[in-house]
Design a protein around this motif. Structure first.
Motif: not given
Length: 268
Positions: A58, A61, A67, A124
Motif C-alpha cells: 500500500e 502504491r 511494486s 507508478p
C-alpha cells in the motif's frame, strides 16, 4: 533525524523534509531509507510503515514507487538476498517449486505475461521517472557521439570551425545538401538546422549548381559502372567501342542515353 537531499524532497513548512512523490530517498551515510509520511529514516522501512497503518504494498502504491522496490537499507537488502539464496540452494524442494518460473523467464513467457497484465494499468511515478532518465541519458550519449563524428569529419576536411566549413562546402563550393551532410557526417535535417543557425540560406529546390551537376554526373557514372561490373566506366566504354560495339548497344548495356555514352567515350 536524517536530512533528505533538498533536490529530492519537499518542505512541509514544519521544518521536516519528505521525499518527493515517485522517489525513494536513501541516506548513504547512515544506510537508511527515508519515510514519505514522517520524514524519518529507517533500515527497514517496510516494517516501519505499519505504524502509519499501511502495508508495504500500500505504501508503494500511495507514493508512486515500483511494486518490486525494496524498502530496506542496502546492507539489509543484501543480507536478506544472501540468506534467501542460501536457503534456496540448500532446498531441493524450493528449487523444484521455482523450476517452472525459471523456464518461463528463460523463454520470455514471464515478460510477455507481465506486459499483458499491465495493459491499461497506470505506471507508478517512479517507473516514469526512471524511464525518462534513461531516455534522457540515451539521447545525451547519442548527441555526444554525433558531435564527435562531426568534429572528426571537420578535421578530415581541414576545418576547425563549423561555420567556416558550412560556408565553404555549401555556400562557396555549392555542394548539395546531401553531399555537404555526407562530408560532415550529419543528417540532412541537422545540416539544415545548422545552416539556419549560422545564417546561411538553403538554396531553393531545383537550383542547378555546378557542384550539384558534378554530383549527379558522378552518381550516374557510378551507377553505370556498377551495372556493367567495372570501376572505370569511360575506359570500359572505349574498350567496347574498339571491339566494335555500337553506341546503341552500349546505351542498352549501361542503361544511359546515347549522348551520355558518346560524352563518356570522348572523355579523357
Amino acid at each position: 533525524m536524517t536530512t533528505v537531499p533538498a533536490a529530492l524532497a519537499t518542505d512541509t513548512g514544519l521544518g521536516v523534509l519528505h521525499p518527493d512523490f515517485g522517489r525513494l530517498v536513501r541516506d548513504e551515510s547512515t544506510d537508511t531509507v527515508v519515510c514519505h509520511v514522517c520524514g524519518r529514516a529507517f533500515r527497514a522501512l517496510g516494517a516501519h510503515v505499519r505504524a502509519h497503518r499501511m502495508t508495504a504494498a500500500e505504501y508503494r502504491r500511495k507514493f508512486g514507487l515500483l511494486s518490486a522496490r525494496a524498502l530496506s537499507a542496502r546492507s539489509l537488502s543484501a543480507e536478506q538476498s544472501r540468506s534467501r539464496l542460501a536457503a534456496y540452494r540448500a532446498s531441493e524442494q524450493a528449487q523444484a517449486r521455482f523450476a517452472a518460473g525459471r523456464a518461463m523467464a528463460r523463454s520470455g513467457e514471464l515478460s510477455r505475461r507481465r506486459w499483458g497484465a499491465a495493459t491499461g494499468r497506470t505506471d507508478p511515478e517512479e517507473r516514469r521517472r526512471v524511464r525518462e532518465a534513461g531516455l534522457g541519458a540515451g539521447r545525451r550519449t547519442q548527441a555526444r557521439a554525433a558531435d564527435d563524428r562531426m568534429t572528426a569529419a571537420l578535421r578530415a576536411h581541414g576545418f576547425t570551425d563549423l561555420g567556416q566549413a558550412l560556408r565553404t562546402l555549401y555556400a562557396e563550393r555549392e555542394n548539395s545538401v546531401e553531399d555537404t551532410a555526407r562530408m560532415l557526417s550529419v543528417g540532412r535535417g541537422r545540416l539544415r538546422r545548422l545552416l539556419a543557425e549560422y545564417g546561411i540560406p538553403v538554396r531553393p529546390a531545383g537550383h542547378n549548381s555546378a557542384a550539384g551537376r558534378r554530383s549527379r554526373a558522378r552518381l550516374n557514372d557510378l551507377a553505370a559502372a556498377e551495372r556493367v561490373g567495372t570501376r572505370d566506366i569511360a575506359a570500359w566504354l572505349r574498350e567496347r567501342t574498339a571491339e566494335g560495339a555500337t553506341l546503341r548497344e552500349l546505351s542498352a548495356a549501361t542503361g544511359r542515353s546515347i549522348p551520355w555514352v558518346a560524352s563518356r567515350i570522348g572523355a579523357r
